[in-house]
Design a protein around this motif. Structure first.
Motif, PDB file in Angstrom:
ATOM      1  N   GLU A 178       0.861  -1.175   0.000  1.00 20.90           N
ATOM      2  CA  GLU A 178       0.000   0.000   0.000  1.00 20.90           C
ATOM      3  C   GLU A 178       0.906   1.237   0.000  1.00 20.90           C
ATOM      4  OE1 GLU A 178      -3.105  -0.836   3.363  1.00 20.90           O
ATOM      5  OE2 GLU A 178      -1.301  -2.065   3.662  1.00 20.90           O
ATOM      6  N   ALA A 223      -2.914   1.618   5.295  1.00 24.30           N
ATOM      7  CA  ALA A 223      -4.129   2.199   5.848  1.00 24.30           C
ATOM      8  C   ALA A 223      -4.522   1.581   7.191  1.00 24.30           C
ATOM      9  CB  ALA A 223      -5.260   2.049   4.832  1.00 24.30           C
ATOM     10  N   GLU A 248      -3.905   0.026  -3.973  1.00 23.54           N
ATOM     11  CA  GLU A 248      -4.540   1.329  -3.768  1.00 23.54           C
ATOM     12  C   GLU A 248      -6.028   1.189  -3.446  1.00 23.54           C
ATOM     13  OE1 GLU A 248      -3.579   4.980  -5.154  1.00 23.54           O
ATOM     14  OE2 GLU A 248      -2.080   4.357  -6.644  1.00 23.54           O
ATOM     15  N   THR A 278      -6.138   4.203  -1.059  1.00 25.09           N
ATOM     16  CA  THR A 278      -5.577   5.494  -1.464  1.00 25.09           C
ATOM     17  C   THR A 278      -6.081   6.008  -2.807  1.00 25.09           C
ATOM     18  OG1 THR A 278      -3.638   4.361  -2.391  1.00 25.09           O
ATOM     19  CG2 THR A 278      -3.464   5.160  -0.133  1.00 25.09           C
ATOM     20  N   ARG A 321      -8.597   9.816  -1.981  1.00 25.24           N
ATOM     21  CA  ARG A 321      -8.180   9.873  -0.577  1.00 25.24           C
ATOM     22  C   ARG A 321      -6.896  10.682  -0.393  1.00 25.24           C
ATOM     23  NH1 ARG A 321     -10.926  10.234   3.415  1.00 25.24           N
ATOM     24  NH2 ARG A 321     -12.384   8.831   2.377  1.00 25.24           N
ATOM     25  N   LEU A 322      -6.012  10.648  -1.408  1.00 21.43           N
ATOM     26  CA  LEU A 322      -4.794  11.455  -1.378  1.00 21.43           C
ATOM     27  C   LEU A 322      -4.839  12.572  -2.415  1.00 21.43           C
ATOM     28  CD1 LEU A 322      -1.981   8.794  -0.794  1.00 21.43           C
ATOM     29  CD2 LEU A 322      -3.360  10.043   0.877  1.00 21.43           C
ATOM     30  N   ALA A 335      -2.844   7.447  -6.506  1.00 21.30           N
ATOM     31  CA  ALA A 335      -1.738   8.103  -5.823  1.00 21.30           C
ATOM     32  C   ALA A 335      -0.383   7.623  -6.334  1.00 21.30           C
ATOM     33  CB  ALA A 335      -1.827   7.860  -4.317  1.00 21.30           C
ATOM     34  N   SER A 388     -10.688   9.236   8.415  1.00 25.81           N
ATOM     35  CA  SER A 388     -10.632   9.352   6.953  1.00 25.81           C
ATOM     36  C   SER A 388     -12.003   9.808   6.465  1.00 25.81           C
ATOM     37  CB  SER A 388     -10.254   8.009   6.320  1.00 25.81           C
ATOM     38  OG  SER A 388     -11.164   6.992   6.744  1.00 25.81           O
TER      39      SER A 388
END
Length: 474
Positions: A237, A241, A271, A274, A278-279, A284, A438
Motif C-alpha cells: 500500500e 491504511a 490502492e 488510497t 483519498r490522497l 496516488a 478518513s
C-alpha cells in the motif's frame, strides 16, 4: 404544543422500537465481520439509520460525523442523489449480464476512464467485487503470468509488517497486522514478510533517512537471499491504511520499484484505500509517489461505497507478453459472477464525474488544514504521534512517548475514545491503541474543526478515565 410533543414522543418510541427489533434480530441471526469467539453470532453494533453528506444518524436519531467515511469509502458523501438515480436508471435498463460470454457498455467505458488516470502503461482493467477480490485477482494473474512464461517456481510474494490486503485466502496470507494470524490460517509458504515502513517505530537513535536506507537494503538482501527467480511479486500500500496510516520514508517506494524492475519482480500497488481521491488523485501511485507499478488494485472509493466494486489495472507490457507467448491457449481460469457488474460500473462512472468535477480539487485544498488541525492533538500526553497524508490520518496513543509501548497502557484505548466521541457526535475508527480518521472528501474546514474538537475531548475524557482506574498516570 402538547400535540407536537406527543407526536415527537411517538416518533422516538417508534425509532426505539425499530432499533430494539434490529438489535434482537442481529443477536439471534447476524454474524458480524471480525467477531470474537465469545460473541460470534450474538452481537449487536451501533445501528445506523441514515446518512447525509459527512454525517450519519444512529437508530436513536443521534447525528454523528462519519469519521471513517464508512470504511475509507464514502468519498463523495452520503445521500448523493446523482448516484442513487444512476443505480435506478441502470437497473431499469440492464440489471445484470453474465461476464463469461457477454459484456456491457458501462464496464468498457469505465475501463477506458480508469486507464486514462493510471500511470505508465497500465491500460487494461479487470473488475472485481471489492478490495480482497482485487488483490486476489492480481496475485492469481501473477501466478498465471509466470506459468505461461515457463517460470513455475517464481511465485513467492513479498509483503510487509503492518500490511492489510484482504480477507480472501491468498490476500489474507499477506497481511501483517497484529492479531491477523493469531487464530486464522493462511498460505504462509507464499509470503515473505518484511519490516513495516513505520518511521514512528524505527530503531531508537536512527534517523528517518537511515531507516529508509535500512528498509531498502533489507529488501535487496531478501531478494538476493531467496533468489529473484523464486519471487513473483511485491505488494504494498502506498500508505498502509489499516496498519495505522503508515506513511513511508521519502523515495522508499521508488527505490523498491527499481529493485523490482531490475529483478523482474512484479510491483503491485495496493490502492484499495488510497485511490479515488483519498490522497487528492484518482491514483496516488503516479501523481503522489512517482511510481509506475505493473498492477494497481482498487476498490472502496471507486463507487464511494454506493455499490460493491473493485478491480485491477494491468500493464500493457504484461498482457502483450501473454499474447506473444508460446501458449496462446493457456486459460486464465479466474472470474467472478459479478465481474464488470453494469450497475456498479455505471455508478463508478458518475462517481468519477463528481470527483473530477470538483471533489478532488476540494480534497487537495482542505487536506493540509485537516492534517495541521489533527497534529495539534500531539499536545495531549496520551498521544504519541499524529500522522497522515491527504484526508487520512491516525492518532496513535501510547503509555509513554519514550517506550512508545501501547500494550502497557490499554489494548482497547481506541474503543474507549470512540465511545466518548460517539456520545459527543463523532464516529471514530478504533484500531487497538489508535484512532483512524478518513472522513468524506467533501468535508469543510468548519466540519474539520468540529471533528478535531470532539476527538480532543474524547481523548481527554479517556485520559481522565484511565487515571481514575489507575491504568495510566500520564
Amino acid at each position: 404544543m402538547a400535540a407536537i410533543r406527543k407526536s415527537m414522543v411517538a416518533e422516538e418510541a417508534g425509532a426505539a422500537g425499530e432499533a430494539d427489533d434490529a438489535v434482537g434480530l442481529a443477536t439471534r441471526h447476524l454474524v458480524q465481520p471480525w467477531p470474537y469467539a465469545g460473541s460470534a453470532g450474538a452481537e449487536a453494533r451501533t445501528l445506523i439509520g441514515e446518512g447525509d453528506g459527512i454525517y450519519i444518524t444512529d437508530a436513536m436519531g443521534k447525528r454523528l460525523i462519519d469519521g471513517p467515511a464508512g470504511m475509507w469509502c464514502t468519498n463523495v458523501g452520503h445521500r448523493r442523489e446523482e448516484l442513487a438515480r444512476v443505480m435506478y436508471d441502470q437497473s431499469m435498463q440492464l440489471s445484470y449480464n453474465t461476464p463469461w460470454y457477454t459484456m456491457n457498455a458501462p464496464s468498457a467505458q469505465l475501463a477506458q476512464r480508469i486507464a486514462g488516470h493510471a500511470p505508465g502503461d497500465l491500460s487494461h482493467v479487470f473488475f472485481t467485487t471489492g478490495g480482497s477480490t482485487a488483490v486476489e485477482t492480481a496475485l492469481r494473474f501473477m501466478q498465471f503470468y509466470n506459468n505461461v512464461k515457463g517460470r513455475p517456481d517464481k511465485k513467492l510474494i513479498l509483503s510487509r509488517g503492518g500490511a492489510y490486503h484482504g480477507s480472501t485466502y491468498l490476500s489474507a496470507s499477506l497481511n501483517g497486522r497484529p492479531r491477523s494470524h493469531d487464530w486464522m490460517d493462511g498460505l504462509d509458504a507464499i509470503a515473505v514478510k518484511l519490516t513495516a515502513p513505520d518511521p514512528f517505530r524505527r530503531p531508537q537513535g536512527m534517523s528517518i533517512e537511515a531507516f529508509g536506507d535500512f528498509l531498502v537494503e533489507e529488501f535487496r538482501d531478501t531478494v538476493a537471499r531467496i533468489g529473484a527467480e523464486r519471487i513473483g511479486a511485491f505488494i504494498g500500500e502506498p500508505v498502509q491504511a489499516s496498519g495505522g496510516v503508515i506513511v513511508p520514508p521519502d523515495n522508499y517506494l521508488k527505490r523498491i520499484r527499481e529493485i523490482c524492475r531490475v529483478n523482474d519482480i512484479l510491483f503491485i500497488a495496493d490502492e484499495v484505500v488510497t485511490a479515488f481521491g483519498r490522497l487528492g488523485s484518482i491514483f496516488a501511485s503516479g501523481e503522489v509517489f512517482g511510481l509506475d507499478p505493473d498492477m494497481i488494485t482498487f476498490a472502496k472509493g471507486v463507487t464511494s461505497g454506493y455499490f460493491p466494486l473493485g478491480g485491477v489495472v494491468i500493464s500493457e507490457r504484461l498482457l502483450e507478453g501473454l499474447r506473444r507467448s508460446n501458449h496462446p491457449d493457456a486459460l486464465f481460469g479466474h472470474g467472478l459472477t459479478y465481474t464488470s457488474h453494469p450497475v456498479g460500473c455505471a455508478v463508478a462512472l458518475k462517481n468519477l464525474d463528481l470527483l473530477e468535477g470538483g471533489v478532488l480539487a476540494h480534497a487537495r485544498e482542505v487536506a493540509p488544514y485537516f492534517q495541521a488541525r489533527l497534529k495539534s492533538l500531539e499536545e495531549l500526553p496520551l498521544v504519541g504521534e499524529v500522522r497522515g497524508m491527504g484526508l487520512m490520518a491516525c492518532v496513535e496513543c501510547v503509555a509513554d512517548r519514550e517506550s512508545k509501548n501501547p500494550l502497557e497502557l490499554d489494548t482497547n484505548v481506541g474503543e474507549r475514545i470512540d465511545r466518548h466521541c460517539q456520545e459527543l457526535g463523532l464516529l471514530v475508527r478504533p484500531l487497538i491503541n489508535m484512532c483512524v480518521m478518513s472522513p468524506p472528501l467533501v468535508i469543510t474546514r468548519g466540519q474539520i474543526d468540529t471533528l478535531v474538537d470532539i476527538l480532543r475531548e474524547g481523548i481527554s475524557r479517556t485520559m481522565e478515565e484511565l487515571r481514575k482506574e489507575g491504568v495510566w498516570q500520564g
